[in-house]
Design an enzyme around this catalytic site. Structure first.
Site, PDB file in Angstrom:
ATOM      1  N   SER A 105       0.789  -1.429   0.037  1.00 22.71           N
ATOM      2  CA  SER A 105      -0.048   0.105  -0.004  1.00 22.71           C
ATOM      3  C   SER A 105       0.869   1.233  -0.020  1.00 22.71           C
ATOM      4  O   SER A 105       1.883   1.068   0.564  1.00 22.71           O
ATOM      5  CB  SER A 105      -0.815   0.045   1.144  1.00 22.71           C
ATOM      6  N   TYR A 156      -1.073  -0.564  10.639  1.00 23.39           N
ATOM      7  CA  TYR A 156      -1.314  -0.779   9.190  1.00 23.39           C
ATOM      8  C   TYR A 156      -0.229  -0.539   8.337  1.00 23.39           C
ATOM      9  O   TYR A 156       0.417  -0.791   7.391  1.00 23.39           O
ATOM     10  CB  TYR A 156      -2.582  -0.265   8.621  1.00 23.39           C
TER      11      TYR A 156
END
Length: 258
Positions: free
Chosen positions: A139, A152
């Site tokens: 990501s 995350y």
């Protein structure tokens, strides 16, 4: 025999969009998830022939579970041409809260250990064959840390570094390691976000670009490219400027809902 793709997280979002695109390209599908009935219902809605896919129940956060699914795929369908470690979770955290340390452990177990465990059953067979694609879903959040999003961001930074390491290990084997770093994609995961999501793109549009990247055997790609430019600019910002830019930014929802 048509090519085979093994995709985790196939019960929703990017997993289903990728499965749809690979199916359109003529691939057989090995679809992995915890909600197997949802995968079956999705295949039925798309009219995908039962002979062209298999569904495997697994929790990627459980090493033995996802390794068993990989081995079942090898036995039932053969060695995949592409393995996409797509399954992942995103939950906000506050390090001052004890319960959020458990959240971080879950995120790392799913997004990092689960990714490596997804690849594990296939590496020897792919190396022996001399070909294959191992695709890690990272990501743009792995490029710089975002407040309230530490677990995350750390997990996706780990995906980028892990895949880079694995790529070097397999360089001479014929097996390609592809790292995909999505920006903001319209999925059930991102619809919960309470902050602006620039360059938001549909899951199908992402899947199209991801498919082309995987087929080309590219080592790393940010999708969409505009987010790649933004990420590079953010990486170049001095820490003081970066911190000031993100001051007051709404944080990711925590498990408690706050």
């Amino acid at each position: 025999m048509p090519k085979l793709v093994f995709i985790t997280g196939a019960s929703s979002g990017l997993g289903q969009a990728l499965a749809k695109r690979f199916h359109q390209a003529g691939y057989r599908l090995a679809l992995v998830g915890r909600r197997t009935q949802e995968i079956k219902s999705w295949c039925d809605r798309l009219g995908i022939s039962a002979s062209s896919y298999q569904i495997y129940s697994a929790d990627v956060a459980d090493i033995n579970s996802i390794v068993a699914a990989g081995r079942a795929c090898l036995a039932a369908q053969g060695v995949p041409d592409v393995v996409v470690a797509n399954a992942g979770i995103s939950i906000g955290m506050d390090t001052a809260e004890r319960s959020d340390l458990d959240v971080m452990a879950q995120i790392l177990a799913t997004n990092n250990i689960g990714l490596a465990a997804t690849f594990h059953p296939f590496i020897d067979a792919m190396v022996q064959r001399g070909s294959g694609r191992l695709v890690g879903m990272a990501s743009v959040s792995g490029i710089r840390g975002l407040p309230g999003h530490g677990a995350y961001c750390a997990s996706k930074a780990g995906v980028i570094s892990y895949c880079e390491s694995l790529r070097g290990e397999l360089r001479a084997s014929g097996v390609k390691v592809v790292t995909l770093s999505p920006g903001y994609i319209d999925t059930p995961l991102t619809r919960q976000n309470r902050y602006a999501m620039p360059f938001l793109m549909s899951a199908d549009a992402f899947a199209e670009r991801a498919y082309r990247t995987i087929e080309a055997g590219a080592s790393y790609r940010v999708i969409p490219w505009q987010m790649g430019v933004v990420a590079k600019l953010l990486r170049l910002l001095p820490n003081a400027w970066f911190d000031r830019l993100l001051a007051g930014r709404p944080r990711k929802h925590r498990r408690s809902g706050r």
